[in-house]
Design a protein around this motif. Structure first.
Motif, mmCIF file in Angstrom:
data_model
loop_
_atom_site.group_PDB
_atom_site.id
_atom_site.type_symbol
_atom_site.label_atom_id
_atom_site.label_comp_id
_atom_site.label_asym_id
_atom_site.label_seq_id
_atom_site.Cartn_x
_atom_site.Cartn_y
_atom_site.Cartn_z
ATOM 1 N N TYR A 224 0.853 -1.176 0.000
ATOM 2 C CA TYR A 224 0.000 0.000 0.000
ATOM 3 C C TYR A 224 0.893 1.231 0.000
ATOM 4 N N SER A 225 0.991 1.876 -1.122
ATOM 5 C CA SER A 225 1.867 3.045 -1.230
ATOM 6 C C SER A 225 1.226 4.277 -0.596
ATOM 7 N N ASP A 226 -0.106 4.412 -0.708
ATOM 8 C CA ASP A 226 -0.805 5.560 -0.131
ATOM 9 C C ASP A 226 -1.727 5.067 0.967
ATOM 10 N N ASN A 227 -1.556 5.652 2.147
ATOM 11 C CA ASN A 227 -2.401 5.260 3.277
ATOM 12 C C ASN A 227 -3.627 6.165 3.299
ATOM 13 N N ASP A 228 -4.748 5.689 2.774
ATOM 14 C CA ASP A 228 -5.971 6.469 2.684
ATOM 15 C C ASP A 228 -6.559 6.653 4.076
ATOM 16 N N GLU A 235 -10.918 0.875 9.290
ATOM 17 C CA GLU A 235 -10.211 -0.251 9.914
ATOM 18 C C GLU A 235 -10.142 -0.084 11.432
ATOM 19 N N LEU A 236 -9.926 1.152 11.902
ATOM 20 C CA LEU A 236 -9.897 1.398 13.342
ATOM 21 C C LEU A 236 -11.246 1.119 13.979
ATOM 22 N N GLN A 237 -12.344 1.471 13.278
ATOM 23 C CA GLN A 237 -13.676 1.178 13.811
ATOM 24 C C GLN A 237 -13.901 -0.328 13.902
ATOM 25 N N SER A 238 -13.502 -1.054 12.858
ATOM 26 C CA SER A 238 -13.660 -2.516 12.869
ATOM 27 C C SER A 238 -12.799 -3.146 13.952
ATOM 28 N N LEU A 239 -11.590 -2.628 14.114
ATOM 29 C CA LEU A 239 -10.681 -3.168 15.130
ATOM 30 C C LEU A 239 -11.232 -2.939 16.525
ATOM 31 N N GLN A 240 -11.813 -1.777 16.763
ATOM 32 C CA GLN A 240 -12.386 -1.469 18.071
ATOM 33 C C GLN A 240 -13.533 -2.416 18.409
ATOM 34 N N LEU A 257 2.129 -1.841 21.508
ATOM 35 C CA LEU A 257 2.864 -2.942 20.894
ATOM 36 C C LEU A 257 2.022 -4.207 20.836
ATOM 37 N N GLU A 258 1.254 -4.476 21.900
ATOM 38 C CA GLU A 258 0.402 -5.673 21.924
ATOM 39 C C GLU A 258 -0.721 -5.559 20.893
ATOM 40 N N ILE A 259 -1.290 -4.362 20.757
ATOM 41 C CA ILE A 259 -2.344 -4.173 19.751
ATOM 42 C C ILE A 259 -1.777 -4.337 18.353
ATOM 43 N N MET A 260 -0.561 -3.828 18.126
ATOM 44 C CA MET A 260 0.065 -3.989 16.817
ATOM 45 C C MET A 260 0.309 -5.475 16.503
ATOM 46 N N GLU A 261 0.769 -6.236 17.512
ATOM 47 C CA GLU A 261 0.980 -7.672 17.304
ATOM 48 C C GLU A 261 -0.335 -8.376 16.975
ATOM 49 N N PHE A 262 -1.423 -7.937 17.606
ATOM 50 C CA PHE A 262 -2.743 -8.513 17.328
ATOM 51 C C PHE A 262 -3.156 -8.249 15.880
ATOM 52 N N THR A 263 -2.998 -6.979 15.425
ATOM 53 C CA THR A 263 -3.359 -6.649 14.040
ATOM 54 C C THR A 263 -2.478 -7.396 13.046
ATOM 55 N N ASP A 267 -4.001 -10.021 10.284
ATOM 56 C CA ASP A 267 -3.638 -9.850 8.874
ATOM 57 C C ASP A 267 -4.788 -9.294 8.024
ATOM 58 N N ILE A 268 -5.622 -8.437 8.649
ATOM 59 C CA ILE A 268 -6.722 -7.833 7.879
ATOM 60 C C ILE A 268 -6.785 -6.322 8.081
ATOM 61 N N PHE A 269 -5.788 -5.770 8.765
ATOM 62 C CA PHE A 269 -5.751 -4.330 9.027
ATOM 63 C C PHE A 269 -4.421 -3.735 8.547
ATOM 64 N N PRO A 270 -4.186 -3.714 7.237
ATOM 65 C CA PRO A 270 -2.873 -3.242 6.754
ATOM 66 C C PRO A 270 -2.577 -1.785 7.099
ATOM 67 N N ASN A 271 -3.590 -0.921 7.012
ATOM 68 C CA ASN A 271 -3.371 0.499 7.298
ATOM 69 C C ASN A 271 -3.143 0.743 8.788
ATOM 70 N N VAL A 272 -3.876 0.037 9.636
ATOM 71 C CA VAL A 272 -3.682 0.166 11.083
ATOM 72 C C VAL A 272 -2.294 -0.332 11.474
ATOM 73 N N LEU A 273 -1.900 -1.449 10.889
ATOM 74 C CA LEU A 273 -0.576 -2.001 11.182
ATOM 75 C C LEU A 273 0.522 -1.015 10.792
ATOM 76 N N LEU A 274 0.375 -0.415 9.615
ATOM 77 C CA LEU A 274 1.371 0.572 9.163
ATOM 78 C C LEU A 274 1.392 1.788 10.089
ATOM 79 N N ALA A 275 0.216 2.240 10.530
ATOM 80 C CA ALA A 275 0.143 3.396 11.425
ATOM 81 C C ALA A 275 0.810 3.108 12.769
ATOM 82 N N TYR A 276 0.597 1.888 13.294
ATOM 83 C CA TYR A 276 1.234 1.519 14.559
ATOM 84 C C TYR A 276 2.747 1.410 14.409
ATOM 85 N N LYS A 277 3.212 0.904 13.276
ATOM 86 C CA LYS A 277 4.657 0.819 13.052
ATOM 87 C C LYS A 277 5.290 2.209 13.053
ATOM 88 N N ILE A 278 4.621 3.151 12.403
ATOM 89 C CA ILE A 278 5.132 4.536 12.392
ATOM 90 C C ILE A 278 5.120 5.112 13.797
#
Length: 331
Positions: A224-228, A235-240, A257-263, A267-278
């Protein structure tokens, strides 16, 4: 007769040399203690006077139990010697020498760490860079050194990333640990030089187990080159909704860190995972620079307003790099 006189003279010279050496060892130890704990040195300049400072006070205390310093102070009080190594000029010289030794030891350590890291990089690049056909045989030989010592090399890189104060060396070591030395593909590419593919898979799995690497090939995903922002919000609403209340309201709420490991596991929240990594990789402080200023505040207070720049530099180096003092050789 001449031999006896010379021998006796040499014995006196050696005895006097040993005495001054023992005196200097105690004086240097006192300077080290005061410098490491950021304590004031000087008060008045005479022995056994009130308010004569921490430096003379500690030496006076040592003299109560130590025969070497007791004899040294007795000779000073009886005017048997005018050389006693207690003046501020001698303190400044010894502080500068200790600071220089600490800096040299630190510099040698950094150079060794850089050389080790470069050596590991060269071995790795041996097979990552395309080679000419005439060099394949020598290439195989160079890779053997890594195959037989992968656990030791990874452990050395982990220690290097934890203790090295050079930011670039730490980042490079961490990059190798999280990259090549955590990749099953890398391990397989080392082993496959000497055996066929089937045997290489078996051997690579054995090596992977020794360094706690999962013997699996990574699954290619769409990048995902652009994080919409809208996708991230959904994705955050679904994760919540997916996470239970225990995550937020339990006795021990989950960390980022634990929430990032969960996402990552879901493997269905690519944008959330990228946001947590940043979020978890953006530096929020520069502790090394702040530590230096904290030390300077302790060293140069209002009671030390006349301290020279050379003395301040020496005390700062000794205080900040005090772990290297144990490696200083007095001889």
């Amino acid at each position: 007769m001449n031999q006896t006189i010379d021998k006796e003279l040499q014995g006196l010279i050696k005895k006097d040399t040993d005495h001054w050496k023992e005196v200097l060892v105690r004086i240097i130890a006192t300077i080290k203690c005061l410098a490491v704990y950021n304590l004031l040195f000087r008060g008045t300049k005479k022995l056994y006077e009130n308010s004569n400072g921490n430096f003379l006070g500690i030496l006076q205390m040592i003299a109560e139990f130590d025969p070497v310093m007791k004899q040294h102070f007795r000779r000073i009080e009886n005017n048997e010697t005018h050389i006693h190594y207690l003046r501020h000029k001698i303190q400044n010289e010894l502080i500068e020498m200790l600071a220089t030794e600490c800096y040299v030891i630190w510099k040698i350590l950094v150079i060794k760490q850089k050389l080790f890291l470069e050596l590991v990089k060269q071995y790795i690049m041996c097979f990552l860079i395309p080679q000419k056909a005439t060099r394949w045989e020598s290439l195989v030989e160079s890779v053997k050194a890594i195959i037989t010592q992968i656990p030791q090399i990874k452990e050395a890189l982990i220690q290097l990333s934890e203790v090295c104060e050079d930011g670039k060396v730490c980042r490079d070591a961490k990059s190798l640990i999280d990259g090549e030395f955590s990749s099953f593909e890398f391990i397989l590419s080392l082993v496959i030089w000497e055996t066929g593919f089937d045997k290489a898979i078996v051997e690579a799995k054995k090596i992977a187990e020794t360094i706690d690497v999962e013997p699996e090939f990574p699954v290619k995903r769409v990048s995902y080159s652009d994080n919409d922002g809208d996708d991230l919000f959904r994705e955050l609403q679904s994760l919540q909704k997916m996470l239970s209340k225990v995550v937020y309201e339990g006795a021990r709420p989950w960390t980022s860190l634990e929430i990032m490991e969960f996402t990552k596991k879901m493997d269905i929240f690519p944008n959330v995972l990228l946001a947590y990594k940043i979020l978890l990789t953006v530096p929020v402080t520069v502790a090394s620079a702040e530590r230096s200023y904290s030390k300077l505040k302790l060293l140069k207070n209002y009671l030390r307003s006349t301290m020279t720049q050379e003395r301040l530099n020496g005390l700062a180096i000794i205080s900040i790099e005090n772990r290297f003092l144990s490696n200083v050789d007095y001889d």
